[in-house]
Write a protein that holds these residues in place. Sequence first.
Motif, PDB file in Angstrom:
ATOM      1  N   LEU A  20     -35.194 -30.147  -0.713  1.00 10.66           N
ATOM      2  CA  LEU A  20     -34.728 -28.208  -0.424  1.00 10.66           C
ATOM      3  C   LEU A  20     -35.042 -28.087  -2.143  1.00 10.66           C
ATOM      4  O   LEU A  20     -34.828 -27.486  -2.574  1.00 10.66           O
ATOM      5  CB  LEU A  20     -33.464 -27.892   0.030  1.00 10.66           C
ATOM      6  CG  LEU A  20     -32.858 -27.915   1.424  1.00 10.66           C
ATOM      7  CD1 LEU A  20     -31.273 -28.042   0.842  1.00 10.66           C
ATOM      8  CD2 LEU A  20     -33.435 -27.718   1.343  1.00 10.66           C
ATOM      9  N   GLY A  21     -36.541 -28.191  -2.174  1.00 12.77           N
ATOM     10  CA  GLY A  21     -36.861 -28.796  -3.688  1.00 12.77           C
ATOM     11  C   GLY A  21     -36.411 -29.287  -5.197  1.00 12.77           C
ATOM     12  O   GLY A  21     -37.172 -29.074  -5.878  1.00 12.77           O
ATOM     13  N   ARG A  22     -35.070 -30.434  -4.639  1.00 11.06           N
ATOM     14  CA  ARG A  22     -34.696 -31.253  -5.831  1.00 11.06           C
ATOM     15  C   ARG A  22     -36.065 -32.109  -6.203  1.00 11.06           C
ATOM     16  O   ARG A  22     -35.928 -32.689  -7.424  1.00 11.06           O
ATOM     17  CB  ARG A  22     -33.350 -31.851  -4.939  1.00 11.06           C
ATOM     18  CG  ARG A  22     -32.633 -31.005  -4.926  1.00 11.06           C
ATOM     19  CD  ARG A  22     -30.659 -31.319  -4.177  1.00 11.06           C
ATOM     20  NE  ARG A  22     -29.865 -30.195  -4.111  1.00 11.06           N
ATOM     21  CZ  ARG A  22     -29.714 -30.088  -2.284  1.00 11.06           C
ATOM     22  NH1 ARG A  22     -30.707 -29.632  -2.078  1.00 11.06           N
ATOM     23  NH2 ARG A  22     -28.840 -29.078  -2.545  1.00 11.06           N
ATOM     24  N   VAL A  23     -36.872 -32.965  -4.898  1.00  8.19           N
ATOM     25  CA  VAL A  23     -37.983 -33.874  -5.291  1.00  8.19           C
ATOM     26  C   VAL A  23     -39.119 -32.817  -5.402  1.00  8.19           C
ATOM     27  O   VAL A  23     -39.193 -32.912  -3.986  1.00  8.19           O
ATOM     28  CB  VAL A  23     -37.292 -34.747  -4.679  1.00  8.19           C
ATOM     29  CG1 VAL A  23     -38.576 -36.014  -4.736  1.00  8.19           C
ATOM     30  CG2 VAL A  23     -36.189 -35.694  -5.344  1.00  8.19           C
ATOM     31  N   ASP A  24     -40.149 -32.801  -6.457  1.00 11.08           N
ATOM     32  CA  ASP A  24     -40.894 -31.199  -6.309  1.00 11.08           C
ATOM     33  C   ASP A  24     -42.104 -32.822  -6.762  1.00 11.08           C
ATOM     34  O   ASP A  24     -42.351 -32.945  -8.260  1.00 11.08           O
ATOM     35  CB  ASP A  24     -40.893 -30.515  -6.928  1.00 11.08           C
ATOM     36  CG  ASP A  24     -42.107 -29.976  -7.332  1.00 11.08           C
ATOM     37  OD1 ASP A  24     -42.863 -30.440  -5.823  1.00 11.08           O
ATOM     38  OD2 ASP A  24     -42.090 -28.589  -8.319  1.00 11.08           O
ATOM     39  N   PRO A  25     -43.018 -33.523  -5.815  1.00 10.64           N
ATOM     40  CA  PRO A  25     -43.723 -34.122  -6.276  1.00 10.64           C
ATOM     41  C   PRO A  25     -45.112 -33.466  -7.304  1.00 10.64           C
ATOM     42  O   PRO A  25     -45.778 -34.043  -7.078  1.00 10.64           O
ATOM     43  CB  PRO A  25     -43.988 -35.112  -4.932  1.00 10.64           C
ATOM     44  CG  PRO A  25     -43.776 -33.834  -3.332  1.00 10.64           C
ATOM     45  CD  PRO A  25     -43.109 -33.580  -4.284  1.00 10.64           C
ATOM     46  N   GLY A  26     -44.862 -31.663  -6.857  1.00 12.13           N
ATOM     47  CA  GLY A  26     -46.464 -31.182  -7.168  1.00 12.13           C
ATOM     48  C   GLY A  26     -47.096 -31.170  -6.126  1.00 12.13           C
ATOM     49  O   GLY A  26     -47.883 -31.808  -5.557  1.00 12.13           O
ATOM     50  N   PRO A  27     -48.670 -30.384  -6.631  1.00 13.63           N
ATOM     51  CA  PRO A  27     -50.011 -30.388  -5.990  1.00 13.63           C
ATOM     52  C   PRO A  27     -50.571 -31.520  -5.794  1.00 13.63           C
ATOM     53  O   PRO A  27     -50.362 -32.123  -7.040  1.00 13.63           O
ATOM     54  CB  PRO A  27     -49.725 -28.535  -5.995  1.00 13.63           C
ATOM     55  CG  PRO A  27     -49.769 -28.715  -7.550  1.00 13.63           C
ATOM     56  CD  PRO A  27     -48.345 -29.200  -8.067  1.00 13.63           C
ATOM     57  N   GLY A  28     -51.226 -32.077  -4.401  1.00 11.26           N
ATOM     58  CA  GLY A  28     -52.037 -32.515  -4.368  1.00 11.26           C
ATOM     59  C   GLY A  28     -53.289 -32.751  -4.994  1.00 11.26           C
ATOM     60  O   GLY A  28     -53.310 -31.590  -5.512  1.00 11.26           O
ATOM     61  N   PRO A  29     -54.096 -33.777  -4.801  1.00 13.59           N
ATOM     62  CA  PRO A  29     -56.069 -33.272  -5.347  1.00 13.59           C
ATOM     63  C   PRO A  29     -56.213 -32.100  -4.814  1.00 13.59           C
ATOM     64  O   PRO A  29     -57.645 -31.669  -4.642  1.00 13.59           O
ATOM     65  CB  PRO A  29     -56.154 -34.928  -5.713  1.00 13.59           C
ATOM     66  CG  PRO A  29     -55.313 -35.551  -5.592  1.00 13.59           C
ATOM     67  CD  PRO A  29     -53.742 -34.626  -4.912  1.00 13.59           C
ATOM     68  N   ALA A  30     -56.249 -32.348  -3.091  1.00 14.68           N
ATOM     69  CA  ALA A  30     -56.680 -31.120  -2.034  1.00 14.68           C
ATOM     70  C   ALA A  30     -56.351 -29.807  -2.776  1.00 14.68           C
ATOM     71  O   ALA A  30     -57.284 -28.967  -2.753  1.00 14.68           O
ATOM     72  CB  ALA A  30     -56.143 -31.759  -1.207  1.00 14.68           C
ATOM     73  N   GLN A  31     -55.019 -29.611  -3.476  1.00 13.69           N
ATOM     74  CA  GLN A  31     -54.270 -28.483  -3.156  1.00 13.69           C
ATOM     75  C   GLN A  31     -54.846 -27.718  -4.637  1.00 13.69           C
ATOM     76  O   GLN A  31     -55.384 -26.744  -4.636  1.00 13.69           O
ATOM     77  CB  GLN A  31     -53.059 -28.221  -3.205  1.00 13.69           C
ATOM     78  CG  GLN A  31     -52.624 -26.882  -3.196  1.00 13.69           C
ATOM     79  CD  GLN A  31     -50.905 -27.128  -3.345  1.00 13.69           C
ATOM     80  OE1 GLN A  31     -50.167 -28.113  -2.513  1.00 13.69           O
ATOM     81  NE2 GLN A  31     -50.322 -26.248  -3.476  1.00 13.69           N
ATOM     82  N   LEU A  32     -55.201 -28.906  -5.706  1.00 14.87           N
ATOM     83  CA  LEU A  32     -55.534 -28.149  -6.884  1.00 14.87           C
ATOM     84  C   LEU A  32     -57.353 -27.946  -6.821  1.00 14.87           C
ATOM     85  O   LEU A  32     -57.568 -26.932  -7.271  1.00 14.87           O
ATOM     86  CB  LEU A  32     -55.508 -29.439  -7.958  1.00 14.87           C
ATOM     87  CG  LEU A  32     -54.149 -29.730  -8.459  1.00 14.87           C
ATOM     88  CD1 LEU A  32     -54.304 -31.329  -9.449  1.00 14.87           C
ATOM     89  CD2 LEU A  32     -53.161 -28.695  -8.590  1.00 14.87           C
ATOM     90  N   ALA A  33     -57.978 -28.548  -5.932  1.00 15.61           N
ATOM     91  CA  ALA A  33     -59.331 -28.178  -5.905  1.00 15.61           C
ATOM     92  C   ALA A  33     -59.340 -27.132  -4.955  1.00 15.61           C
ATOM     93  O   ALA A  33     -59.836 -25.900  -5.354  1.00 15.61           O
ATOM     94  CB  ALA A  33     -59.709 -29.435  -4.411  1.00 15.61           C
ATOM     95  N   ALA A  34     -58.814 -26.866  -4.302  1.00 10.58           N
ATOM     96  CA  ALA A  34     -58.456 -25.734  -3.733  1.00 10.58           C
ATOM     97  C   ALA A  34     -58.038 -24.158  -4.377  1.00 10.58           C
ATOM     98  O   ALA A  34     -59.159 -23.506  -4.408  1.00 10.58           O
ATOM     99  CB  ALA A  34     -58.172 -25.386  -1.913  1.00 10.58           C
ATOM    100  N   GLN A  35     -57.120 -24.683  -5.365  1.00  6.33           N
ATOM    101  CA  GLN A  35     -56.403 -23.503  -6.077  1.00  6.33           C
ATOM    102  C   GLN A  35     -57.712 -23.346  -7.184  1.00  6.33           C
ATOM    103  O   GLN A  35     -57.940 -22.007  -7.958  1.00  6.33           O
ATOM    104  CB  GLN A  35     -55.709 -24.069  -7.281  1.00  6.33           C
ATOM    105  CG  GLN A  35     -54.910 -24.013  -5.796  1.00  6.33           C
ATOM    106  CD  GLN A  35     -53.280 -24.630  -6.766  1.00  6.33           C
ATOM    107  OE1 GLN A  35     -53.171 -24.543  -8.066  1.00  6.33           O
ATOM    108  NE2 GLN A  35     -51.742 -24.691  -6.048  1.00  6.33           N
ATOM    109  N   ASP A  36     -58.637 -24.081  -7.590  1.00  4.56           N
ATOM    110  CA  ASP A  36     -59.886 -23.209  -8.630  1.00  4.56           C
ATOM    111  C   ASP A  36     -60.780 -22.558  -7.894  1.00  4.56           C
ATOM    112  O   ASP A  36     -61.613 -22.358  -7.962  1.00  4.56           O
ATOM    113  CB  ASP A  36     -59.983 -25.435  -8.636  1.00  4.56           C
ATOM    114  CG  ASP A  36     -61.479 -25.728  -9.782  1.00  4.56           C
ATOM    115  OD1 ASP A  36     -62.218 -25.005 -10.736  1.00  4.56           O
ATOM    116  OD2 ASP A  36     -62.760 -26.228  -9.190  1.00  4.56           O
ATOM    117  N   ARG A  37     -61.170 -23.703  -6.438  1.00  6.73           N
ATOM    118  CA  ARG A  37     -62.064 -22.614  -6.211  1.00  6.73           C
ATOM    119  C   ARG A  37     -61.434 -21.889  -5.570  1.00  6.73           C
ATOM    120  O   ARG A  37     -62.814 -20.830  -6.369  1.00  6.73           O
ATOM    121  CB  ARG A  37     -61.572 -24.305  -4.537  1.00  6.73           C
ATOM    122  CG  ARG A  37     -63.644 -23.774  -3.748  1.00  6.73           C
ATOM    123  CD  ARG A  37     -63.688 -24.254  -2.369  1.00  6.73           C
ATOM    124  NE  ARG A  37     -63.389 -25.452  -2.318  1.00  6.73           N
ATOM    125  CZ  ARG A  37     -62.415 -26.157  -1.651  1.00  6.73           C
ATOM    126  NH1 ARG A  37     -61.502 -25.720  -1.267  1.00  6.73           N
ATOM    127  NH2 ARG A  37     -61.672 -27.520  -1.878  1.00  6.73           N
TER     128      ARG A  37
END
Length: 385
Positions: free
Chosen positions: A111-128
Amino acid sequence: MARHDEPDPATWWERYGHRLHGEPTGSGEGETTVAEHDGREPRAAYPQRQGAEAGAWFADPSGLPSVEQAEPARRPAGSAHLRAFDPDALVRARGPVPDRGWRRILHTATLGRVDPGPGPAQLAAQDRLARVRSHLAGTHRVAVTSLKGGVGKTTVTACLGLALAEHRGDRILALDANPDAGTLADRLTGHSDRTVRDLLDDLGAIDSWTAVSRYTSLAGRLQVLASEQDPAAGEAFTRDEYLRADEVLARFFSVMITDSGTGMVHSAMAGTLDVTDSLVVVGAPTVDGAGRASKTLDWLVAHGHERLVSDAVVVLVGRAGREIDAPALREHFGVRCRAVVEVPHDPHLATGGRIDAGRLRPATRDAFLELAAAVAEAFPARARR
């Protein structure tokens, strides 16, 4: 009714600990007049009483707490003591939520208590996406071309247009300038009853967006202008006619993508190269397909388009065979052009039918989004004069 005697000012302080409103009244015996040091009018002091058991009366009202002394100290109104209103400081900062893989599973399960953050693929998609949405001033013209047919030039034009139109808020046009009954509209909308020839015949009457939209069809958010389907009439599509159509369409569209056909020496192709801002050269990861793409660049340089070649994006469509040195192929085009994008084989595109972006494989969608980002990187931030 019980009688209430009026309070005696002379005894009020002893009984209640504070004075009555107004000045005490009395015979005037023992009263002294105290002049205020701050220039206010003098007033009668409290009468003096002898004896400690009666309590000491103040001869000077300044001995009492004044209103000014009782108030809290005010902070100076200078800018050093003022804090600007910051709306971001009122909201707890939250990073992007993971949207794929084990990171999303962990975030959802806790439920969001543990948030590993976005991975490299997600960060690359956001940059794109950020690159695709680059600011654009004015109109930007993109020509998609190749000396060789059958390498996916029309497919690249269609998917590039869909990617830009989906992720940008401005108007995008895909124009089929193929003189040989091009299939761009068939691949995108299935409607080719209104063509660029009809637009040219009525060019003088086009003075609004409503008038332009009568000649285009819609694929998602992408506007499509079909080519003439009669090859005999298509031969009449000259350089001057292309430039006339371009001048009118540029008033209504931010990005214009032209599927230019395979005839590099055709008159319409000359008009396309005269006004284009970015070039997309399509090839294949084969000896024949890559060789034709390289010859396209050679022809452009030989005809005075060195700037377009150095800023071009080369797209290699399909899967490279085991005998093809793919890194060497990328390096060959990488030293000549600004970017190289590889589009993998996709069964949906291989059918040659209507393109449905929702049926593309994720890797294919990412590749065309990367192509859109590479094209958008050349968008001017300021309008050209």
